[in-house]
Write a protein that holds these residues in place. Structure first.
Motif: not given
Length: 345
Positions: A197-200, A156-158, A210-211
């Motif tokens: 992480i927040s957007a995901a 996922i790209r945020g 995870y990042h």
């Protein structure tokens, strides 16, 4: 003395790793195809950006001959086609990038500094085995911890994507793609690798996200067996050079998956190894996408007006539509937030 022509490009500040790798690989592949030398200018900023302040520490990147920009008499800018539509302020004022392959770029026969998107498979696709060597990850960074037979990595790209409703992929895309992966393996499990992480968690809260560091995110994607990708360049080369991946899903129409009626943003992002999912959850091969796009071009009023900015009433309607998309996205976010609060009580 070796007087071979040189194909070069310049890395630019603000480019993410994905865009840098496309510039690098396309430049090197164009040179390789003709037996020319290559050069990467501004090589010191390779990946030394939003992704990492350590540069390309997990690869040994050969940047070719060292040269200065002043050494080049010939500069070539890849052709650029845009349609001006009411998806966003950007697409109204700057246009939505829809370009495909630039065949002139592939026929350069003298020393040239090139600029552009440089993401079409035609530029580099036939050199996959060479590219695997060019982008070889150092063994100490090549993590295989998430390379399980029943694990699908979701990328996922945020970041700046998450505030753009025409660009940030909807929850439905991820759920439809997960459903398809479950059809392939009923015991499929999922894990998100993301820059945000927040957007995901906001878009897919039921899946652990995870990042890692730059190498960790890159190799988790590269060594996955199954991939659900976003419309971001970051994941392309780890997916393209993977020795393990068995099935890849990406969003049909790429950067305009959410709003397109048939155009691609851009055509360059149709790749042979990918399977593309539309808004209805249907899967298309790359070849099907290419054929469909060619038919669309013949009938589309948008393609008939490539490069023409909107004016008058059509411009006013375009601004209204862009605001509608923004407010609609905010409304959906409010509903999701309220639902989460209720569930957490």
């Amino acid at each position: 003395m070796d007087n071979k022509p040189i194909i070069a490009t310049e890395l630019l500040k603000g480019q993410g790793l994905g865009n840098q790798l496309f510039c690098y690989v396309t430049t090197r592949a164009l040179a390789y195809s003709k037996g020319y030398d290559f050069s990467i200018l501004n090589r010191e900023i390779f990946a030394n950006n939003i992704h990492s302040n350590k540069g390309m520490y997990f690869m040994d990147i050969d940047c070719g001959i060292k040269m200065d920009k002043d050494s080049f008499k010939n500069i070539y800018h890849e052709k650029e086609d845009r349609i001006y539509i009411g998806n966003s302020i950007h697409d109204i004022e700057h246009g939505c990038y829809i370009s495909g392959v630039d065949k002139k770029l592939m026929s350069l026969n003298e020393t040239t500094l090139i600029y552009g998107n440089l993401q079409d498979e035609a530029y580099f696709g036939k050199y996959k085995e060479q590219i695997k060597k060019w982008l070889k990850v150092k063994p100490e960074y090549d993590c295989m911890d998430y390379s399980r037979d029943n694990l699908c990595i979701i990328n996922i790209r945020g970041g700046e994507y998450s505030s753009n409703p025409e660009l940030f992929l909807r929850r439905k895309y991820w759920l439809d793609a997960m459903k398809k992966m479950k059809e392939i393996r009923s015991d499929m499990e999922f894990m998100v690798v993301t820059d945000d992480i927040s957007a995901a968690k906001r878009i897919l809260p039921e899946v652990a996200a995870y990042h890692f560091d730059l190498a960790g995110d890159y190799t988790a994607i590269k060594n996955a067996r199954y991939l659900i990708l976003s419309n971001s360049t970051f994941a392309f080369f780890p997916a393209f050079t993977s020795e393990t991946v068995q099935y890849i899903i990406a969003p049909k129409y790429w950067a305009r998956h959410n709003v397109s009626d048939g155009y691609w943003a851009s055509e360059q992002n149709i790749y042979s190894d990918f399977n593309y999912m539309d808004k209805a959850g249907r899967i298309f091969t790359a070849e099907q996408c290419r054929k469909e796009l060619e038919e669309y071009k013949k009938k589309s009023a948008k393609y008939a007006s490539v490069g023409k900015k909107q004016m008058g009433i059509s411009l006013k309607l375009a601004y209204i539509n862009s605001k509608r998309l923004i407010y609609g996205d905010l409304f959906v976010r409010m509903l999701r937030s309220a639902k989460r609060r209720l569930l957490n009580k």
